[in-house]
Structures are given as structure tokens and as C-alpha cells.
Design a protein around this motif. Structure first.
Motif, PDB file in Angstrom:
ATOM      1  N   GLU A  67      -3.265  -8.269  11.766  1.00 33.95           N
ATOM      2  CA  GLU A  67      -4.049  -7.486  12.715  1.00 33.95           C
ATOM      3  C   GLU A  67      -3.857  -6.005  12.412  1.00 33.95           C
ATOM      4  N   PHE A  68      -4.647  -5.162  13.061  1.00 35.55           N
ATOM      5  CA  PHE A  68      -4.599  -3.735  12.748  1.00 35.55           C
ATOM      6  C   PHE A  68      -3.227  -3.135  13.030  1.00 35.55           C
ATOM      7  N   ARG A  69      -2.533  -3.668  14.020  1.00 32.68           N
ATOM      8  CA  ARG A  69      -1.204  -3.128  14.337  1.00 32.68           C
ATOM      9  C   ARG A  69      -0.198  -3.372  13.203  1.00 32.68           C
ATOM     10  N   ASP A  70      -0.551  -4.255  12.264  1.00 32.59           N
ATOM     11  CA  ASP A  70       0.329  -4.529  11.129  1.00 32.59           C
ATOM     12  C   ASP A  70       0.038  -3.624   9.939  1.00 32.59           C
ATOM     13  N   VAL A  71      -0.785  -2.615  10.120  1.00 36.38           N
ATOM     14  CA  VAL A  71      -1.269  -1.823   8.995  1.00 36.38           C
ATOM     15  C   VAL A  71      -0.129  -1.182   8.212  1.00 36.38           C
ATOM     16  N   LEU A  72       0.882  -0.658   8.886  1.00 37.63           N
ATOM     17  CA  LEU A  72       1.991  -0.007   8.182  1.00 37.63           C
ATOM     18  C   LEU A  72       2.802  -1.017   7.370  1.00 37.63           C
ATOM     19  N   ARG A  73       3.015  -2.191   7.940  1.00 38.95           N
ATOM     20  CA  ARG A  73       3.741  -3.237   7.212  1.00 38.95           C
ATOM     21  C   ARG A  73       2.950  -3.692   5.989  1.00 38.95           C
ATOM     22  N   VAL A  74       1.641  -3.786   6.164  1.00 39.88           N
ATOM     23  CA  VAL A  74       0.787  -4.189   5.049  1.00 39.88           C
ATOM     24  C   VAL A  74       0.815  -3.143   3.947  1.00 39.88           C
ATOM     25  N   ILE A  75       0.707  -1.862   4.323  1.00 45.21           N
ATOM     26  CA  ILE A  75       0.726  -0.785   3.326  1.00 45.21           C
ATOM     27  C   ILE A  75       2.044  -0.777   2.563  1.00 45.21           C
ATOM     28  N   TRP A  76       3.152  -0.923   3.275  1.00 46.90           N
ATOM     29  CA  TRP A  76       4.465  -0.921   2.640  1.00 46.90           C
ATOM     30  C   TRP A  76       4.608  -2.089   1.659  1.00 46.90           C
ATOM     31  N   LYS A  77       4.103  -3.246   2.058  1.00 50.17           N
ATOM     32  CA  LYS A  77       4.173  -4.409   1.167  1.00 50.17           C
ATOM     33  C   LYS A  77       3.301  -4.203  -0.061  1.00 50.17           C
ATOM     34  N   GLU A  78       2.090  -3.694   0.118  1.00 46.05           N
ATOM     35  CA  GLU A  78       1.178  -3.490  -1.004  1.00 46.05           C
ATOM     36  C   GLU A  78       1.666  -2.392  -1.949  1.00 46.05           C
ATOM     37  N   ILE A  79       2.355  -1.385  -1.397  1.00 50.08           N
ATOM     38  CA  ILE A  79       2.912  -0.333  -2.262  1.00 50.08           C
ATOM     39  C   ILE A  79       3.960  -0.920  -3.199  1.00 50.08           C
ATOM     40  N   ARG A  80       4.809  -1.797  -2.672  1.00 46.88           N
ATOM     41  CA  ARG A  80       5.835  -2.426  -3.516  1.00 46.88           C
ATOM     42  C   ARG A  80       5.205  -3.337  -4.567  1.00 46.88           C
ATOM     43  N   VAL A  81       4.174  -4.074  -4.140  1.00 46.54           N
ATOM     44  CA  VAL A  81       3.459  -4.913  -5.108  1.00 46.54           C
ATOM     45  C   VAL A  81       2.794  -4.046  -6.168  1.00 46.54           C
ATOM     46  N   ALA A  82       2.207  -2.919  -5.740  1.00 48.39           N
ATOM     47  CA  ALA A  82       1.524  -2.024  -6.670  1.00 48.39           C
ATOM     48  C   ALA A  82       2.494  -1.430  -7.683  1.00 48.39           C
ATOM     49  N   LEU A  83       3.697  -1.072  -7.239  1.00 53.18           N
ATOM     50  CA  LEU A  83       4.686  -0.517  -8.158  1.00 53.18           C
ATOM     51  C   LEU A  83       5.081  -1.539  -9.221  1.00 53.18           C
ATOM     52  N   LEU A  84       5.310  -2.776  -8.790  1.00 47.61           N
ATOM     53  CA  LEU A  84       5.660  -3.832  -9.744  1.00 47.61           C
ATOM     54  C   LEU A  84       4.530  -4.081 -10.741  1.00 47.61           C
ATOM     55  N   CYS A  85       3.297  -4.197 -10.201  1.00 45.90           N
ATOM     56  CA  CYS A  85       2.144  -4.424 -11.078  1.00 45.90           C
ATOM     57  C   CYS A  85       1.926  -3.234 -11.999  1.00 45.90           C
ATOM     58  N   GLY A  86       2.021  -2.026 -11.433  1.00 46.46           N
ATOM     59  CA  GLY A  86       1.761  -0.817 -12.211  1.00 46.46           C
ATOM     60  C   GLY A  86       2.745  -0.633 -13.353  1.00 46.46           C
ATOM     61  N   VAL A  87       4.034  -0.878 -13.091  1.00 45.22           N
ATOM     62  CA  VAL A  87       5.052  -0.726 -14.133  1.00 45.22           C
ATOM     63  C   VAL A  87       4.809  -1.710 -15.275  1.00 45.22           C
ATOM     64  N   VAL A  88       4.537  -2.975 -14.935  1.00 49.10           N
ATOM     65  CA  VAL A  88       4.283  -3.975 -15.978  1.00 49.10           C
ATOM     66  C   VAL A  88       3.057  -3.602 -16.796  1.00 49.10           C
ATOM     67  N   LEU A  89       1.971  -3.233 -16.113  1.00 48.22           N
ATOM     68  CA  LEU A  89       0.745  -2.842 -16.822  1.00 48.22           C
ATOM     69  C   LEU A  89       0.980  -1.612 -17.690  1.00 48.22           C
ATOM     70  N   ALA A  90       1.776  -0.658 -17.181  1.00 45.82           N
ATOM     71  CA  ALA A  90       2.030   0.571 -17.929  1.00 45.82           C
ATOM     72  C   ALA A  90       2.834   0.302 -19.197  1.00 45.82           C
ATOM     73  N   VAL A  91       3.852  -0.524 -19.077  1.00 45.13           N
ATOM     74  CA  VAL A  91       4.675  -0.845 -20.248  1.00 45.13           C
ATOM     75  C   VAL A  91       3.851  -1.540 -21.321  1.00 45.13           C
ATOM     76  N   VAL A  92       3.082  -2.549 -20.898  1.00 43.02           N
ATOM     77  CA  VAL A  92       2.244  -3.267 -21.858  1.00 43.02           C
ATOM     78  C   VAL A  92       1.193  -2.338 -22.465  1.00 43.02           C
ATOM     79  N   SER A  93       0.597  -1.499 -21.626  1.00 45.97           N
ATOM     80  CA  SER A  93      -0.433  -0.575 -22.103  1.00 45.97           C
ATOM     81  C   SER A  93       0.147   0.443 -23.087  1.00 45.97           C
ATOM     82  N   PHE A  94       1.342   0.949 -22.779  1.00 43.10           N
ATOM     83  CA  PHE A  94       1.981   1.937 -23.650  1.00 43.10           C
ATOM     84  C   PHE A  94       2.226   1.340 -25.041  1.00 43.10           C
ATOM     85  N   GLY A  95       2.757   0.117 -25.044  1.00 45.86           N
ATOM     86  CA  GLY A  95       3.002  -0.545 -26.321  1.00 45.86           C
ATOM     87  C   GLY A  95       1.714  -0.837 -27.072  1.00 45.86           C
ATOM     88  N   LYS A  96       0.695  -1.278 -26.354  1.00 44.02           N
ATOM     89  CA  LYS A  96      -0.595  -1.590 -26.993  1.00 44.02           C
ATOM     90  C   LYS A  96      -1.229  -0.338 -27.590  1.00 44.02           C
TER      91      LYS A  96
END
Length: 459
Positions: free
Chosen positions: A349-378
């Protein structure tokens, strides 16, 4: 008898029809399920449809009629007599009749209403007054009602007397003299109780119900959450006016899922199946969003144009623009689809927006780091060494990979917040899906890209 569906009997049915073996065809249809008969009817020519429909018994004809698409229903209505039409309407459950009325042309509706009995006509008109997609618009009035002072023997006798024409008899509803809902009792309760037991002593007063004005999705959620087979529908004065059964809810879930998928694909929702939609209808449903997205995409073009000098100084940067934009759009779509589905299921629900953002930021960091490492090597191994592109330096690779991480973070943030904001403002969250979010993220990715390039490469 062997249980065969329409697909198994297709050749047999059409062979009997073509060879005019009408008696044998009628016997075969009598042994088939109404849904399979409807599937057979949908492949018949209009002239054949009316003829074969008349082979069915009155009860079977109504069941088959309810399973037909509106085009076949209209064809049959135009082919039968008023007496035959009136018989069909009287055999239909009210919710099926109402669904049909909402789809048929006005001139056909007038004829249908003219052939119905005054009681049926009044009931249909009453249902048609409820808001679209409300509980009242999908409920049926065919239910078994009992009184709390009745005993089990009297209750079973009443079920036997009136149950044949009811949508369901498994769950019975206990009402007062002024039709207010007081409790429910199941056939199981009746069968396992003594004949002289009073309904008031065995009924369940903890009744979960919905109001006629509640959204149909809320009724679906009740059936899903509480594992119910039927939900009683009451008016503003708590009087029982109808029920919504689990088969009605399945239709609602299918309809709502189809609408969400169409909106998420930037298509205006349509009530007609794809194969029955004309090219003109498909065009009308698709072109508005395509025009809007095309115009909004001009912003990305403006951004690229404004940084022409930077691209001219570092031509290698141009090659990575599609990859950055696609990755940003894909990650934003992942977040938006996940959140839209969670919103529809009531998990978020909308009241969960901060929890959702915090969770997605952590997911984004994990995804971003993996993509960045692979991209850098490629970039260094493939683009520079294997392809021999000397213009691609370590700083170019760092520019691309750093932009990738920031873009993924921004995309996840936009993808999770826009659907929640849309719902908060009263819009359908599905509107804030892949196409719109992709357009926004594309512009963000370009702005970040050129900002990082200016910082690291001095362009």
C-alpha cells in the motif's frame, strides 16, 4: 460414457451436420458440456447456428446461451421467435442476462426486454442501475434464503422446492422479515444436524459480506482471502439483495488481468477478443499511447542534440547509448511490474512507499554493481582489444559503468514509486508501466551519461 470435449468431437459433430444426421447430432449434443457446445456453436455459420440451437432442450439452451460470445447471442436472438427468446431469458441467471444486456445493441436489448416477464424485466433494470464494475453489477439474485425460526426438516424441504432455479444451494442465507442478513448455514450443516434443530442454533452469524457499491475487485479479494465459494451482497441498509459466486469472480479476475496487461503494454483496454476485433478497433486502442510516447520520446532526442559537441569529442560514447537506455528501461520495467502486481494483490500500500524504496535501492545496487563489472570487462576486452577500438579508454569504460549504476538506481526508484503514486492519486497503477517508465528512464539515463562524461572525460 467416455468424457470427450469439443476438440475430441469436432470432426464427428461437423460430419453429422454436413450429412444432415440431425437426430444423431442432437443426441451427441445432449451428452456434451454446455461450454463445449458453445465452442462448437462459435464455429458455425449464422444459418447453421440458429438451426442447431433449436435442437437443445430449454434448460440446456439457456446454459449454452450464457457461454456464447455476444455476437453469437445476437445472431440467435435475431433468429428465434419472441416466445423462444422469452423462454431463454427466463432460464438465464440474472447476472448472465445483465452481462448480455450491457453488450448487445440497443435495438436488440429492446426486443429482449419486451419478451421478458415483468418480474424479470424489473430485476434486470434494477441490476443495470448499479455502477459499472461494482459488486451490484455482477451479483445474481438467485439464492436460497431461510428464516432462523425454521427447523432443519423445513429448511431442506424449502431447498428442494426452490433450489432448482438458484445459482447455488450449498450456502443458504438466513434473513429477517425485512430481508436483513442475519447469518449463513451450509447444506453440510443441515445434513449433519437433527431434523428438529432450529436454524438459529446452527447458523454462523459471523458473516463476511460486501455492499452493492463495492468494487468487484474487492469482492474477488474477499473470496480469495477467506476461501469462500460465495459472497453475500447487501444494500446500504444491510438487506440481502444478491450473491457473487466464485465463478463470477474468476471472470472478474480474468477481465482485470487482461485490462492490466493491455494498460501495461500501452494499449487502451478492449472488451472484445483479439480475433473478433477489427483492424480499425485495434488501431484505435493502440494509436493514442503510441502518439503520446512518440512525442514524449522527443525529449531524449533534444538531450542528445544538446550534447552533440560532447559526442563529437568522444565519438565512442555514442555506441553505448542504446545499451544504457535499454538497461535502464528494463530495470525500471522490472520494478514497476513487481509493484503493480503487489498493489493489485494488496501486498503493498502507499504507506509502505519508504520500505519499498529502501528495498529497491538495495536491489538496484546489487544489480548495478554486477552489470557494471560485466560491462567494464566487456568494454575493455571486446570493444577495445578484440575489436581494436583504440578510442575506448579506461575512462570511457568507467564513464559507461558508473552511468550504468546510477541509471539502474534511478530506474528502480522511478519504477517502484510511480505506480504507488498513481494509485494514491486515484489512477490505475498499470498505466505507469513499461512504456511510460521507459521513456522517463531514457531521458534520465542520457542526462546522467553526459554529466558523468563531462566529469570524467572533460567533454
Amino acid at each position: 460414457m467416455e468424457n470427450l470435449d469439443f476438440e475430441d468431437r469436432r470432426d464427428e459433430l461437423f460430419s453429422k451436420l454436413e450429412n444432415k444426421q440431425y437426430r444423431s447430432l442432437k443426441l451427441t449434443l445432449c451428452d456434451m458440456n454446455e461450454y463445449d457446445i458453445a465452442a462448437f456453436f462459435e464455429e458455425l455459420d449464422p444459418s447453421q447456428l440458429a438451426m442447431v440451437f433449436r435442437m437443445l432442450s430449454k434448460e440446456q439452451a439457456a446454459e449454452v446461451f450464457a457461454n456464447l460470445e455476444v455476437q453469437e447471442q445476437e445472431c440467435i436472438i435475431n433468429s428465434v421467435t419472441d416466445a423462444e427468446l422469452g423462454s431463454i431469458i427466463e432460464e438465464l441467471y440474472v447476472d448472465d442476462a445483465v452481462d448480455m444486456m450491457e453488450e448487445l445493441p440497443a435495438n436488440v436489448v429492446k426486443r429482449v426486454m419486451r419478451t421478458a416477464t415483468p418480474e424479470t424485466r424489473n430485476l434486470i433494470n434494477q441490476f443495470l442501475k448499479y455502477p459499472e464494475n461494482s459488486a451490484g453489477s455482477i451479483m445474481t439474485a438467485e439464492f436460497v434464503d431461510l428464516k432462523k425460526y425454521m427447523n432443519v426438516r423445513e429448511s431442506i424441504a424449502r431447498i428442494r422446492r426452490i433450489g432448482e432455479d438458484k445459482e447455488t444451494i450449498y450456502t443458504c442465507f438466513v434473513t429477517s422479515a425485512d430481508r436483513k442478513l442475519e447469518g449463513i448455514v451450509t447444506v453440510k450443516d443441515l445434513l449433519l444436524s437433527d431434523d428438529e434443530s432450529i436454524i438459529e442454533d446452527i447458523m454462523d452469524t459471523r458473516v463476511i459480506c460486501a455492499k452493492t457499491t463495492d468494487d468487484q475487485e474487492e469482492v474477488s479479494a474477499l473470496i480469495s482471502d477467506y476461501d469462500m465459494l460465495v459472497v453475500p451482497i447487501v444494500d446500504m441498509e444491510s438487506r440481502l439483495v444478491g450473491i457473487v459466486t466464485v465463478d463470477d469472480v474468476i471472470d472478474v479476475l480474468e477481465q482485470e488481468a487482461t485490462e492490466d496487461i493491455e494498460k501495461m503494454a500501452a494499449i487502451l483496454p478492449s472488451d472484445r477478443p483479439y480475433m473478433r476485433s477489427s483492424v480499425w478497433e485495434l488501431w484505435k486502442n493502440r494509436i493514442p499511447w503510441l502518439l503520446l510516447l512518440m512525442i514524449s520520446a522527443t525529449f531524449t532526442g533534444m538531450i542528445i542534440t544538446s550534447f552533440e559537441s560532447a559526442l563529437a569529442a568522444q565519438v565512442a560514447l555514442t555506441a553505448f547509448i542504446p545499451m544504457l537506455m535499454d538497461t535502464g528501461g528494463n530495470t525500471g520495467s522490472q520494478a514497476s511490474v513487481t509493484i503493480i502486481r503487489a498493489l493489485s494483490l494488496g501486498d503493498v500500500e502507499f504507506r509502505d512507499v519508504l520500505r519499498v524504496i529502501w528495498k529497491e535501492i538495495r536491489v538496484a545496487l546489487l544489480c548495478g554493481v554486477v552489470l557494471a563489472v560485466v560491462s567494464f570487462g566487456k568494454i575493455l576486452l571486446v570493444d577495445r582489444l578484440l575489436l581494436g577500438n583504440d578510442s575506448i579508454t579506461v575512462f570511457v569504460a568507467l564513464t559507461v559503468t558508473l552511468t550504468l549504476v546510477i541509471t539502474v538506481l534511478c530506474a528502480k526508484f522511478v519504477g517502484c514509486t510511480l505506480p504507488m503514486l498513481a494509485q494514491r492519486l486515484g489512477f490505475d497503477p498499470a498505466v505507469m508501466a513499461s512504456p511510460l517508465i521507459t521513456t522517463i528512464v531514457d531521458a534520465v539515463a542520457l542526462l546522467v551519461y553526459f554529466a558523468v562524461a563531462k566529469l570524467l572525460l572533460g567533454v
